[in-house]
Design an enzyme around this catalytic site. Structure first.
Site, mmCIF file in Angstrom:
data_model
loop_
_atom_site.group_PDB
_atom_site.id
_atom_site.type_symbol
_atom_site.label_atom_id
_atom_site.label_comp_id
_atom_site.label_asym_id
_atom_site.label_seq_id
_atom_site.Cartn_x
_atom_site.Cartn_y
_atom_site.Cartn_z
ATOM 1 N N LYS A 126 0.861 -1.185 0.000
ATOM 2 C CA LYS A 126 0.000 0.000 0.000
ATOM 3 C C LYS A 126 0.888 1.223 0.000
ATOM 4 O O LYS A 126 2.032 1.169 0.455
ATOM 5 C CB LYS A 126 -0.855 0.012 1.265
ATOM 6 N N ASP A 166 -7.035 4.395 -4.220
ATOM 7 C CA ASP A 166 -7.680 4.243 -2.916
ATOM 8 C C ASP A 166 -8.302 5.622 -2.663
ATOM 9 O O ASP A 166 -8.513 6.382 -3.621
ATOM 10 C CB ASP A 166 -6.654 3.839 -1.833
#
Ligand code: GLU
Length: 445
Positions: A126, A166
C-alpha cells in the site's frame, strides 16, 4: 489471544510505537488465527507470523510541488511493500491529509490477507501521501502526481509492485501517474498500475468492482441466513467510488439505499437515493452531498451526525477506518440491522464488531467484503499481460464468481475451525493459511 501470538503482538507494539491503526489491524488478525497456528506447528518453527508482521520493504520520500500561485508545498510519500509471497506487491495509493506511516502499514497489512483471499497471484502493499486533493485544481493534482511518480517509478513495475487507487486516487490521478511513469521509463508498461482509464489500458468493471463486489458478498451472506436484499432498507456510509457503486448494485439486487454520507454529514432519502444525481454531484461536479437536497425535495441533509442513526436492515460502511463505533453498532442493532459488510478498510472498531457479533448480526470484514476492487485489478493485470480486453458482462461475471468463492471460503473455514458464522475468523484464517503455505515453500526470504 493465543499465548505465542501474544508475545509476537507485544513485539509489534514496541517496534512500531504510535502506529495505532497498524496495531489494531495486527491485533484483529492475531486474535483469530490461534487455531491455525496450533494446527501447523511447522509455520511457527519458521517464524511465519513474525515475518508476516514485518513489511519486506518500506519507502518514505519527499514530494515537493508547486501550486497555481507558485507557492511551494512539501508532502510525504509512502510505499510499504508488505508481502510478495503470492505475487508482486499489490495495493492502492491513498492521498489524504490523515495519511501517516502507520496508516499505510495498517492498509498494507490488511491487503496481504485480502489479496490472498481472492485466490489470485498478488502479494500485498500500500502507499500514499498526506497530500490533500480537495480544493486543488486539475493542474495542481497533475503536478503533485508527477512529482510523486518521479520517486515512486524506481520501486514499481508489472512484476515487482503494482499500485492502484484508494481514497483520493481515482481515474484522474491514475492517468497522471501512468503518463509520468511512461515518460520517465520510456515504456508502455500497462500492467504497472491498475484502475487505469478505459482509453489507455484500463479494464471494464474495475471502477465498479469494490462496490459491486461488496454487494455480491453481502448478498451471499444474506443468502446463508435465508435472506436477500429484496425489500430491505440499506444504509451506505461515504459517497466516494466504493459507496456509489455499492448503491448501484444494491438497487439492482432489490434493496433500497436510503442514506449515504460525507465528512460534513448525511443525506436521508426514505424513497431511495437518486444515484444519477449523486454521481453528478460527486463524479462530475466534485461537490459535497449537501447539494443533493437542493434537487430532491423529499430528502434531508443532517450535518455533523452519524449516518448510523438511520434505521436499516443492512449497513455497508464504505467511508474510512473506524467510522462505526460501539454506540453506532448498538444503534444499528436497535434499528433491526441483520447484516453489516465493510466496503471500506477497517471502518468498524473492534468494540463495535463485538457488539454486532454478540447481537447475531452477520458481519463481513473488509478484507473479504471489499476484495472485489483488488480482484478486478488482478483481472486488469491479466488482460494487460495478454494484451486483451474483456466485455463488461464477462468481467462482472468473473467478479461475482470470485466474491461467491471468497464468501464460501470464509464461511467454510470459520466452520472448520469451530467458529461457525464468524466471518472475521474465517477470513483471517483462510488468508493467513494461504500466505503461510507459500512463505514456507519459499524458504527463509
Ligand atoms: N485500494 C483498494 C483496496 O483497498 C484496491 C487496491 C488495488 O486495486 O490494488 O483493496
Amino acid at each position: 489471544m493465543h499465548a505465542a501470538l501474544e508475545s509476537i503482538y507485544e513485539r509489534v507494539l514496541s517496534r512500531n510505537p504510535g502506529e495505532v491503526e497498524f496495531h489494531q489491524a495486527v491485533r484483529e488478525v492475531l486474535d483469530s488465527i490461534g487455531p491455525a497456528v496450533d494446527k501447523h506447528p511447522e509455520y511457527a518453527d519458521a517464524r511465519i507470523v513474525e515475518r508476516i508482521c514485518e513489511p519486506e520493504r518500506q519507502i518514505i520520500f519527499r514530494v515537493p510541488w508547486e501550486d497555481d500561485q507558485g507557492g511551494i508545498h512539501i508532502n510525504r510519500g509512502f510505499r510499504v511493500e508488505f508481502n510478495s509471497a503470492l505475487g508482486p506487491f499489490k495495493g492502492g495509493l491513498r492521498f489524504h491529509p490523515s495519511v501517516l506511516l502507520g496508516t499505510v502499514k495498517f492498509l498494507g497489512f490488511e491487503q496481504v490477507f485480502k489479496n490472498a483471499l481472492t485466490g489470485l497471484p498478488i502479494g500485498g502493499g500500500k502507499g500514499g501521501s498526506d497530500f490533500d486533493p480537495r480544493g486543488r485544481s486539475d493542474r495542481e493534482v497533475m503536478r503533485f502526481c508527477q512529482s510523486f511518480m518521479l520517486e515512486l517509478y524506481r520501486h514499481i513495475g508489472e512484476h515487482t509492485d503494482v499500485p492502484a487507487g484508494d481514497m483520493g486516487v481515482g481515474g484522474r490521478e491514475l492517468g497522471y501517474l501512468f503518463g509520468q511513469y511512461k515518460r520517465i521509463t520510456n515504456r508502455y508498461e500497462s500492467g504497472v498500475l491498475t484502475g487505469k482509464g478505459l482509453s489507455y489500458g484500463g479494464a471494464q468493471v474495475r471502477r465498479e468492482a469494490t462496490g459491486y463486489g461488496c454487494s455480491f458478498f453481502v448478498e451471499e451472506m444474506l443468502r446463508a441466513r435465508g435472506e436477500s436484499f429484496e425489500g430491505k432498507d440499506v444504509v451506505v456510509s461515504g459517497s466516494g467510488n466504493v459507496a456509489l457503486y455499492t448503491i448501484e448494485k444494491v438497487h439492482q439486487l432489490g434493496g433500497r439505499v436510503v442514506a449515504c454520507s460525507d465528512s460534513g454529514g448525511f443525506v436521508h432519502d426514505p424513497k431511495g437515493l437518486d444515484l444519477d444525481l449523486l454521481k453528478d454531484i460527486k463524479e462530475v461536479r466534485r461537490e459535497r452531498i449537501a447539494e443533493y437536497t437542493e434537487q430532491r425535495g423529499d430528502a434531508t441533509f443532517v450535518p455533523d451526525r452519524s449516518v448510523w442513526e438511520v434505521p436499516c436492515q443492512v449497513a455497508l460502511p464504505s467511508a474510512t477506518q473506524n467510522e462505526l463505533d460501539e454506540d453506532d453498532a448498538a444503534a444499528l442493532v436497535r434499528g433491526g440491522c441483520i447484516a453489516v459488510g465493510e466496503g471500506a478498510n477497517m471502518p468498524t472498531t473492534s468494540a463495535a464488531v463485538r457488539v454486532l457479533q454478540e447481537a447475531g448480526v452477520s458481519f463481513a470484514p473488509g478484507k473479504a467484503a471489499n476484495a472485489g476492487g483488488v480482484a478486478a485489478s488482478a483481472l486488469e493485470m491479466q488482460q494487460n499481460a495478454s494484451r486483451d480486453s474483456w466485455s463488461f458482462e464477462h468481467s462482472e461475471n468473473r467478479l461475482r464468481e470470485i466474491m461467491v468463492d471468497i464468501h464460501a471460503r470464509c464461511h467454510d473455514v470459520a466452520e472448520e475451525y469451530g467458529s461457525p458464522g464468524n466471518y472475521v475468523a474465517g477470513a483471517n484464517i483462510a488468508g493467513y493459511s494461504r500466505v503461510a503455505e507459500a512463505m514456507l515453500a519459499l524458504g527463509l526470504v
